[in-house]
Design an enzyme around this catalytic site. Structure first.
Site, short mmCIF file in Angstrom:
data_model
loop_
_atom_site.label_atom_id
_atom_site.label_comp_id
_atom_site.label_asym_id
_atom_site.label_seq_id
_atom_site.Cartn_x
_atom_site.Cartn_y
_atom_site.Cartn_z
N ASP A 67 -83.22 3.86 97.89
CA ASP A 67 -83.12 4.98 98.82
C ASP A 67 -84.24 4.97 99.86
O ASP A 67 -85.20 4.19 99.75
CB ASP A 67 -83.11 6.33 98.06
CG ASP A 67 -84.15 6.39 96.94
OD1 ASP A 67 -85.09 5.57 96.94
OD2 ASP A 67 -84.03 7.28 96.08
N ASN A 136 -84.56 16.69 87.49
CA ASN A 136 -83.23 17.30 87.38
C ASN A 136 -82.16 16.26 87.04
O ASN A 136 -80.97 16.52 87.16
CB ASN A 136 -82.87 18.04 88.67
CG ASN A 136 -82.80 17.09 89.88
OD1 ASN A 136 -82.94 15.89 89.73
ND2 ASN A 136 -82.57 17.65 91.05
N HIS A 138 -81.79 13.31 88.58
CA HIS A 138 -81.29 12.46 89.67
C HIS A 138 -81.71 11.01 89.48
O HIS A 138 -82.74 10.70 88.89
CB HIS A 138 -81.64 13.02 91.05
CG HIS A 138 -83.06 12.91 91.49
ND1 HIS A 138 -83.78 13.97 91.98
CD2 HIS A 138 -83.90 11.84 91.56
CE1 HIS A 138 -84.99 13.56 92.32
NE2 HIS A 138 -85.09 12.27 92.07
N GLU A 143 -78.29 13.69 93.58
CA GLU A 143 -78.65 14.96 92.98
C GLU A 143 -77.51 15.47 92.08
O GLU A 143 -76.39 14.95 92.14
CB GLU A 143 -78.94 15.97 94.10
CG GLU A 143 -80.08 15.57 95.03
CD GLU A 143 -81.47 15.82 94.43
OE1 GLU A 143 -81.61 15.91 93.20
OE2 GLU A 143 -82.43 15.93 95.23
C1 GLP Z 1 -87.80 10.34 93.75
C2 GLP Z 1 -87.01 9.05 93.99
C3 GLP Z 1 -86.34 8.57 92.76
C4 GLP Z 1 -87.38 8.60 91.64
C5 GLP Z 1 -87.68 10.02 91.28
C6 GLP Z 1 -88.71 10.18 90.17
O1 GLP Z 1 -87.20 11.48 94.27
N1 GLP Z 1 -86.02 9.11 95.04
O2 GLP Z 1 -85.82 7.27 92.96
O3 GLP Z 1 -86.88 7.95 90.52
O4 GLP Z 1 -88.08 10.74 92.43
O5 GLP Z 1 -90.00 10.02 90.67
P1 GLP Z 1 -91.29 9.89 89.80
O6 GLP Z 1 -91.27 8.53 89.23
O7 GLP Z 1 -92.39 10.07 90.80
O8 GLP Z 1 -91.25 10.96 88.76
#
Ligand code: GLP
Length: 236
Positions: A67, A136, A138, A143
């Protein structure tokens, strides 16, 4: 779904890095799906360290990131493009032409999504995709409520996701939209590794472990895939 738990984030990162590197050794032309966020940083650090000792680790590897924020240019320090340069691309021998991220400032974002899907197809599809997990549930920026057959597209970020990423955008200019690979796109990867570490993920882990497949919890789509490995820390 193959579950592995680790006492610490360091132990998880060691294991994740070994999975990534052994997949490259097995197939030097591997097509990798790659995540951003805080969780995979330790994995990237270890991969970089290991590759500084190995000859041509990433020479023929192709990567596609999951992304990118919409409206954020690649040179912006909080872009996922800058993140990938900082944590991986600047330090390994990956050909820049083989490192793909969606372009969040493309003039036509919908066309950009179609182009990205086509690029993945032309590369022969994703071989191994690493994912992080949002609180959440995702995956990528898919989402809750995302149909499991969704393709790469422009999405609105939920307030909770914007809040979770707010510290990366000083001044409160957290983007409201992003381009993300769809859940359908991700599920076509031949193998998937989900990395779960960080505060506030207990509920998400419990929900995933329950095995209930439900579009209100995007990561539950992974139960529909045959080759998923989950690496999770036991302490959150
Ligand atoms: C972001 C990214 C995701 C990632 C998630 C968790 O929003 N778009 O790809 O897996 O958050 O992030 P973290 O590893 O900082 O908890």
């Amino acid at each position: 779904m193959n579950w592995n738990t680790f006492p610490t984030a360091d132990a998880l990162s060691d294991h994740a890095a070994q999975l990534l590197l052994s997949a490259i050794r097995e197939d030097p032309r591997l097509v990798l799906g790659l995540p951003t966020g805080r969780t995979p940083i330790g994995m990237y650090q270890r991969v970089v360290r290991e590759c500084s000792r190995e000859y041509h680790c990433f020479r023929d590897v192709v990567t596609f990131n999951l992304d990118e924020y919409a409206g954020v240019p690649p040179e912006h320090p909080a872009s996922y493009s800058a993140y990938m340069q900082q944590h991986l691309f600047d330090h390994v021998d990956l050909d820049p032409a083989n490192a793909h991220l969606p372009n969040g400032v493309a003039p036509d974002l919908d066309a950009e999504c179609l182009r990205y899907e086509a690029e993945i197809r032309e590369a022969g599809g994703l071989g191994l995709t690493f994912l992080g997990l949002g609180r959440n549930g995702h995956i990528g920026f898919n989402e809750p409520g995302t149909p499991f057959d969704a393709r790469t597209r422009v999405v609105e970020l939920t307030p909770s996701t914007r809040h979770a990423n707010a510290d990366l955008f000083p001044g409160g200019n957290v983007p409201t939209r992003a381009i993300t690979m769809g859940i359908g796109t991700i599920l076509e990867s031949r193998a998937i590794v989900l990395l779960v570490a960080g505060e506030g993920k207990q509920e998400a882990v419990a929900r995933l472990r329950s095995g209930i497949i439900d579009e209100t919890f995007p990561a539950s789509a992974l139960w529909k895939h045959e080759t998923v490995t989950v690496l999770a820390t036991t302490a959150f």
